[in-house]
Design a protein around this motif. Structure first.
Motif, mmCIF file in Angstrom:
data_model
loop_
_atom_site.group_PDB
_atom_site.id
_atom_site.type_symbol
_atom_site.label_atom_id
_atom_site.label_comp_id
_atom_site.label_asym_id
_atom_site.label_seq_id
_atom_site.Cartn_x
_atom_site.Cartn_y
_atom_site.Cartn_z
ATOM 1 N N MET A 1 7.541 -3.078 -0.193
ATOM 2 C CA MET A 1 6.413 -2.042 -0.557
ATOM 3 C C MET A 1 6.222 -1.559 0.693
ATOM 4 O O MET A 1 6.203 -2.106 1.747
ATOM 5 C CB MET A 1 5.014 -2.511 -1.210
ATOM 6 N N LYS A 2 5.367 -0.123 0.877
ATOM 7 C CA LYS A 2 5.252 0.479 1.801
ATOM 8 C C LYS A 2 3.681 0.836 1.965
ATOM 9 O O LYS A 2 3.005 0.689 0.845
ATOM 10 C CB LYS A 2 5.839 2.045 1.480
ATOM 11 N N LEU A 3 3.517 1.088 3.252
ATOM 12 C CA LEU A 3 2.073 1.346 3.523
ATOM 13 C C LEU A 3 1.273 2.202 2.597
ATOM 14 O O LEU A 3 0.184 2.033 2.014
ATOM 15 C CB LEU A 3 1.729 1.638 5.074
ATOM 16 N N SER A 4 1.951 3.278 2.155
ATOM 17 C CA SER A 4 1.422 4.303 1.538
ATOM 18 C C SER A 4 1.045 4.045 0.104
ATOM 19 O O SER A 4 0.314 4.307 -0.627
ATOM 20 C CB SER A 4 2.133 5.726 1.255
ATOM 21 N N HIS A 5 1.639 2.786 -0.471
ATOM 22 C CA HIS A 5 1.497 2.485 -1.834
ATOM 23 C C HIS A 5 0.045 1.526 -1.946
ATOM 24 O O HIS A 5 -0.518 1.439 -3.085
ATOM 25 C CB HIS A 5 2.407 1.054 -1.900
ATOM 26 N N PHE A 6 -0.592 1.479 -0.771
ATOM 27 C CA PHE A 6 -2.133 1.047 -0.592
ATOM 28 C C PHE A 6 -3.121 1.993 -0.014
ATOM 29 O O PHE A 6 -4.109 1.468 0.268
ATOM 30 C CB PHE A 6 -1.930 -0.292 0.407
#
Length: 349
Positions: A1-6
């Motif tokens: 998962m990527k930072l932008s998912h949070f």
């Protein structure tokens, strides 16, 4: 998962400046992973979700008053010094953060207290804001530590813009805090009152204690989109034999093992045996938990509501499932739950 998912939109007014009037009367969102349901309760309703021989694991770290204000020699400029870590008790060396940092160079001296009886000399630059200080004080080590406590104030998080009040020294501390060493509170535990703990005990719920001295690194921003490249700061942790025995017995009997806070979860997950049981532990952990992650010890957790893109949000998303946590946080914003250290709580079962 990527930072932008949070990432998500968090209205500033939902960041809690003060705790709830009574510890156990903060709001509690109950998230059921199996059924995908979300309920709205008060924290003291927690007791309804636990049975005899279930276990709650608490972090017994104690916050010390880590924020000091001193004056620079010659100029008298006011400098904030945040104590991070004691490096050597004998030589009184400490890792600290200073603000404003641009004014503080190696060789500078800082004076603390009205009588300037405590002095610190800057002996190294560690990061842009980090310094190593040697404290100069005539008294014994015990007197020196007492002096630090007298001069220090409760290290409330920076997002709380108000002045520190007398009540913060008690409220920014769990009621079961024992082992001094944290510079930030394990905030999920702030909701427990003596009355609620006693009620849980009467119901037959067992308690195990671990220690993780929370450092500021817990709140360091993630600056890489690829989460596998993020490095957590190390924090000191300890799990003693008694806690190991209580937790492993509950696991064997398929009871509920509840991690009270992300600090407890990180500690437990740092000490897993090859048989997926809990081991004794003493040392440092820099474990970073983000989705996907198979949890080995706890099957339930209590946590506060965390800020966007934080490592804490990543951990709870790994535990509850990213989609369900996204839905829960949307609900929390809509229902105006309070976020962060003095905010409301979530129980994930």
């Amino acid at each position: 998962m990527k930072l932008s998912h949070f990432d998500f939109e968090l209205p500033e007014e939902l960041l809690a400046e003060y705790p709830s009037e009574n510890r156990d009367e903060s709001r509690l969102m109950v998230v059921d992973r199996k059924n995908g349901t979300i309920e709205h309760k008060q924290f003291k309703d927690l007791i309804d979700y636990f049975d005899e021989k279930d276990v709650m694991v608490l972090n017994n770290t104690k916050v010390f008053p880590a924020r000091l204000f001193g004056n620079k020699e010659k100029t008298g400029a006011r400098i904030e010094v945040f104590l991070l870590r004691e490096l050597n008790p004998e030589t009184r060396l400490w890792d600290v953060l200073v603000d404003p940092a641009r004014k503080i160079r190696i060789g500078n001296k800082l004076y603390f207290g009205d009588d300037e009886s405590l002095v610190a000399e800057v002996i190294d630059n560690t990061t842009s804001r980090g310094r190593t200080l040697r404290f100069l004080y005539d008294g014994s080590y015990e007197e020196f530590r007492t002096k630090l406590k007298e001069l220090g104030e409760t290290p409330l998080p920076k997002y709380i813009k108000r002045e520190v009040e007398d009540s913060d020294s008690e409220r920014y501390q769990t009621i079961y805090a024992k082992k001094e060493g944290a510079v930030a509170a394990p905030t999920a535990g702030l909701h427990f009152s003596k009355h609620l703990l006693k009620r849980l005990e009467i119901k037959g719920v067992n308690f195990a204690e671990v220690t993780l001295h929370v450092g500021l690194g817990t709140f360091s921003p993630v600056e890489v989109e690829d989460l596998s490249k993020h490095k957590m700061d190390s924090e000191q942790a300890e799990i003693e034999a008694e806690a190991v025995q209580i937790v492993n017995q509950a696991k064997e009997e398929k009871r509920r093992v509840c991690a009270v806070g992300t600090t407890v979860m990180r500690t437990l997950e740092s000490a897993v045996s090859s048989q997926n049981t809990l081991n004794e532990f003493g040392g440092w952990t820099n474990k970073f938990i983000f989705p996907p992650h198979d949890f080995s010890i706890a099957n339930c957790m209590i946590t506060n509501f965390h800020t966007p893109k934080s490592t804490l949000l990543m951990m709870v998303s790994a535990f509850a499932g990213h989609d369900l946590m996204k839905e829960a946080y949307e609900e929390a914003v809509k229902e105006k739950y309070k976020f962060y250290s003095y905010g409301d709580a979530m129980l994930i079962i």
